[in-house]
Motif scaffolding. Structure first.
Motif, PDB file in Angstrom:
ATOM      1  N   GLU A 153      18.185 -59.406  -0.798  1.00 31.71           N
ATOM      2  CA  GLU A 153      18.532 -60.825  -0.691  1.00 31.71           C
ATOM      3  C   GLU A 153      17.619 -61.725  -1.516  1.00 31.71           C
ATOM      4  N   VAL A 154      16.355 -61.302  -1.721  1.00 35.73           N
ATOM      5  CA  VAL A 154      15.446 -62.118  -2.524  1.00 35.73           C
ATOM      6  C   VAL A 154      15.867 -62.079  -3.988  1.00 35.73           C
ATOM      7  N   GLU A 155      16.188 -60.890  -4.472  1.00 35.42           N
ATOM      8  CA  GLU A 155      16.642 -60.750  -5.865  1.00 35.42           C
ATOM      9  C   GLU A 155      17.941 -61.522  -6.096  1.00 35.42           C
ATOM     10  N   CYS A 156      18.881 -61.380  -5.172  1.00 34.56           N
ATOM     11  CA  CYS A 156      20.154 -62.104  -5.303  1.00 34.56           C
ATOM     12  C   CYS A 156      19.939 -63.614  -5.224  1.00 34.56           C
ATOM     13  N   GLY A 157      19.060 -64.023  -4.332  1.00 39.03           N
ATOM     14  CA  GLY A 157      18.759 -65.440  -4.207  1.00 39.03           C
ATOM     15  C   GLY A 157      18.157 -66.008  -5.472  1.00 39.03           C
ATOM     16  N   MET A 158      17.269 -65.247  -6.106  1.00 39.61           N
ATOM     17  CA  MET A 158      16.653 -65.691  -7.352  1.00 39.61           C
ATOM     18  C   MET A 158      17.698 -65.887  -8.442  1.00 39.61           C
ATOM     19  N   LYS A 159      18.654 -64.978  -8.535  1.00 38.89           N
ATOM     20  CA  LYS A 159      19.706 -65.101  -9.563  1.00 38.89           C
ATOM     21  C   LYS A 159      20.520 -66.377  -9.351  1.00 38.89           C
ATOM     22  N   ILE A 160      20.826 -66.672  -8.085  1.00 44.99           N
ATOM     23  CA  ILE A 160      21.600 -67.880  -7.795  1.00 44.99           C
ATOM     24  C   ILE A 160      20.795 -69.126  -8.139  1.00 44.99           C
ATOM     25  N   VAL A 161      19.519 -69.128  -7.781  1.00 46.28           N
ATOM     26  CA  VAL A 161      18.679 -70.294  -8.071  1.00 46.28           C
ATOM     27  C   VAL A 161      18.538 -70.490  -9.581  1.00 46.28           C
ATOM     28  N   GLU A 162      18.460 -69.411 -10.331  1.00 54.31           N
ATOM     29  CA  GLU A 162      18.374 -69.529 -11.790  1.00 54.31           C
ATOM     30  C   GLU A 162      19.632 -70.190 -12.349  1.00 54.31           C
ATOM     31  N   GLU A 163      20.798 -69.890 -11.773  1.00 56.41           N
ATOM     32  CA  GLU A 163      22.040 -70.560 -12.177  1.00 56.41           C
ATOM     33  C   GLU A 163      21.970 -72.054 -11.865  1.00 56.41           C
ATOM     34  N   LEU A 164      21.453 -72.380 -10.684  1.00 50.89           N
ATOM     35  CA  LEU A 164      21.324 -73.784 -10.291  1.00 50.89           C
ATOM     36  C   LEU A 164      20.331 -74.519 -11.185  1.00 50.89           C
ATOM     37  N   LEU A 165      19.254 -73.841 -11.577  1.00 50.99           N
ATOM     38  CA  LEU A 165      18.271 -74.451 -12.464  1.00 50.99           C
ATOM     39  C   LEU A 165      18.894 -74.779 -13.818  1.00 50.99           C
ATOM     40  N   ALA A 166      19.746 -73.893 -14.312  1.00 52.07           N
ATOM     41  CA  ALA A 166      20.409 -74.134 -15.598  1.00 52.07           C
ATOM     42  C   ALA A 166      21.313 -75.366 -15.514  1.00 52.07           C
ATOM     43  N   GLN A 167      21.995 -75.534 -14.372  1.00 51.07           N
ATOM     44  CA  GLN A 167      22.817 -76.725 -14.178  1.00 51.07           C
ATOM     45  C   GLN A 167      21.947 -77.974 -14.109  1.00 51.07           C
ATOM     46  N   ALA A 168      20.857 -77.905 -13.351  1.00 50.36           N
ATOM     47  CA  ALA A 168      19.992 -79.069 -13.157  1.00 50.36           C
ATOM     48  C   ALA A 168      19.316 -79.502 -14.447  1.00 50.36           C
ATOM     49  N   ALA A 169      19.075 -78.561 -15.349  1.00 53.32           N
ATOM     50  CA  ALA A 169      18.409 -78.884 -16.617  1.00 53.32           C
ATOM     51  C   ALA A 169      19.232 -79.845 -17.460  1.00 53.32           C
ATOM     52  N   MET A 170      20.521 -79.910 -17.203  1.00 53.31           N
ATOM     53  CA  MET A 170      21.395 -80.799 -17.977  1.00 53.31           C
ATOM     54  C   MET A 170      21.381 -82.236 -17.456  1.00 53.31           C
ATOM     55  N   ASP A 171      20.803 -82.447 -16.283  1.00 52.91           N
ATOM     56  CA  ASP A 171      20.765 -83.780 -15.690  1.00 52.91           C
ATOM     57  C   ASP A 171      19.723 -84.646 -16.398  1.00 52.91           C
ATOM     58  N   LYS A 172      20.015 -85.928 -16.502  1.00 53.78           N
ATOM     59  CA  LYS A 172      19.100 -86.869 -17.146  1.00 53.78           C
ATOM     60  C   LYS A 172      18.945 -88.108 -16.260  1.00 53.78           C
ATOM     61  N   ARG A 173      17.728 -88.641 -16.233  1.00 48.87           N
ATOM     62  CA  ARG A 173      17.522 -89.913 -15.541  1.00 48.87           C
ATOM     63  C   ARG A 173      18.181 -91.036 -16.342  1.00 48.87           C
ATOM     64  N   GLU A 174      18.699 -92.031 -15.599  1.00 49.26           N
ATOM     65  CA  GLU A 174      19.267 -93.204 -16.231  1.00 49.26           C
ATOM     66  C   GLU A 174      18.895 -94.439 -15.422  1.00 49.26           C
TER      67      GLU A 174
END
Length: 496
Positions: free
Chosen positions: A231-252
């Motif tokens: 579950e830790v390995e699977c959780g890390m993979k999911i969080v890495e996907e979420l991090l990639a999405q969050a990296a596209m966000d910009k403050r405005e």
């Protein structure tokens, strides 16, 4: 100034510094000589007060004398008793309701506007367990992912919000757990969320989804620990996907009308109602006047000052909601066969607060003078702009969590005794006195004690507003820097 008489109607004054026997001290046209050493933040009698007569502070009774009190005597728990009664009936008297005229401030903060239009002040990945059984798993995933997130642009970190619930609960307790967690999943400060379940709990993921309702499948992911090998390995993979999405966000740039600020106090002292709380009230009025929202909670710390809030209700419907807010909480105490006024805490008393009325009259000043536009039940999310009241207890962690769940992006937390507490959203500590601000500089974000040194309320409130804008734009609070991020959920029923 060594004495502060807050209202001209007060028969007590507050010691700004320790008062010693043999010295004379003047406030206004009154000069007093202490009968005993009176600690800083405590009260001294400005006149003879016979047994049974009210002790008046802030212009309101805070209790009555239990014995004859002479001018110059120390007034505290040994000679004062609360006037509070049980459940009461109230009448709406809105005559004093005034429209505050504040200047429009063309201020903005740099926030994250989400798809649903809500605005966040952080771009974080949150791991939220459905049940306490996977708390350690959530911690292990967050610990590893937080190191990875440091290399990801525009991400403010990965954090887990653990709790002991989600199973062996019934009725309202189970519902409260689900709703608080759902509110956090939907919070705009979260760029992405991993909902982590075990698989056999009452609040299993499929059941939790019924409470969660609609969600952004790109930003909210689910993992059931019993369904995978690691579950830790699977959780890390999911969080890495979420991090990639969050990296596209910009403050405005967002107008301050988008700010929702929670108002909280803890570890109060005799200066709370003189400096930090009225300062936060002034800030709240400025924010509300410019279209923003502030949320005041800690219902038991409204007891004794509730009529002030009731008379500021914008209409009779809101007045009725405040009556229910107060009396329902009093009924909660009675149902558990506990005294309604078992407050202040030992730390409050040591700091100079004697009765619950005194604490409440100081506490409610955080709401300023704005009209009350709505009342939220525990787990409800804010609906209207303006000053709102929220049902939650005085307990620091439970109340702070309730404020975060209601939609607050930032919490202002006043304190005279000090606390490092932090919750799911940035929690700014505002010191009631300069001593605690300097001594606990690793905890404190803002010094309201400068009000005792002659600085004007309006100028200090403007500085506080600028500081809040900086925090909303990305400046970390001291509790964030220290890693203090916890939640606590209100529990009222049985555990199986």
């Amino acid at each position: 100034m060594l004495l502060n008489q807050i209202s001209r109607h007060d028969n007590v004054a507050v010691a700004i510094e320790e008062l010693t026997v043999g010295q004379s001290y003047t406030v206004g046209s009154t000069t007093v000589s202490p009968k005993v050493t009176i600690p800083k933040g405590h009260k001294i009698a400005l006149e003879d007060i016979p047994a049974g007569k009210n002790i008046v502070k802030y212009g309101f009774p805070i209790g009555h004398a239990t014995e004859d009190i002479k001018v110059g005597e120390w007034i505290h728990s040994h000679n004062v008793k609360t006037n509070l009664g049980e459940i009461l009936e109230y009448q709406y008297h809105p005559e004093g309701l005034e429209s505050l005229e504040q200047k429009t401030i063309p201020a903005t903060f740099d926030g994250y506007r989400r798809k649903n239009g809500r605005v966040g002040v952080r771009n974080e990945i949150w791991i939220i367990p459905t049940v306490g059984c996977v708390n350690r798993t959530a911690h292990l995933i967050a610990k590893s992912a937080n190191e990875v997130s440091k290399a990801v642009e525009n991400v403010d970190g990965v954090y887990e919000f653990t709790h002991p619930y989600g199973c062996s609960q019934l009725g309202e307790d189970q519902s409260n757990t689900q709703k608080i967690l759902a509110d956090l999943v939907n919070h705009p400060n979260a760029a992405g969320v991993l909902v982590l379940g075990l698989g056999c709990e009452n609040n299993h993921i499929e059941e939790f989804k019924k409470v969660l309702g609609q969600y952004d499948s790109e930003r909210v992911k689910f993992l059931t620990a019993q369904d995978v090998e690691d579950e830790v390995e699977c959780g890390m993979k999911i969080v890495e996907e979420l991090l990639a999405q969050a990296a596209m966000d910009k403050r405005e740039a967002c107008p301050i009308s988008e700010l929702i600020v929670g108002l909280k106090c803890g570890g109060s002292d005799g200066f709370s109602g003189i400096t930090a709380n009225p300062l936060v009230g002034e800030f709240s009025d400025k924010l509300v006047a410019n279209g923003g929202t502030s949320i005041l909670t800690e219902v038991p710390e409204m007891f004794g000052a509730e009529t002030i809030l009731m008379d500021r209700a914008e209409n009779e419907e809101v007045f009725g909601k405040i009556v229910h807010l107060i009396n329902d909480f009093k009924q909660y105490y009675e149902d558990h066969k506990q005294p309604i006024y078992e407050n202040p805490s030992p730390g409050n008393k040591k700091g100079g607060i004697t009765t619950l009325e005194e604490k409440s009259l100081g506490c409610t000043q955080k709401g300023g003078r704005s009209k009350v536009v709505d009342v939220l039940g525990y787990t409800d999310v804010v609906k209207k702009k303006g000053l709102t009241l929220l049902s939650a207890p005085g307990n620091d962690m439970v109340a702070a969590t309730a404020l975060a769940a209601s939609g607050c992006q930032v919490i202002l937390f006043t304190t005279g005794r000090g606390t490092p507490l932090g919750t799911a959203v940035p929690t700014m500590k505002i010191a009631t006195n300069s001593d605690i601000y300097k001594r606990k500089s690793n905890w404190m974000d803002f010094d309201a004690g400068v009000l005792l040194q002659g600085q004007s309320m309006d100028s200090v409130a403007d500085k506080l507003l600028l500081h809040v804008i900086e925090v909303a734009s990305g400046r970390f609070t001291k509790s964030e820097e220290m890693g203090f991020r916890e939640i606590a959920i209100f529990k009222n029923g049985v555990t199986l």
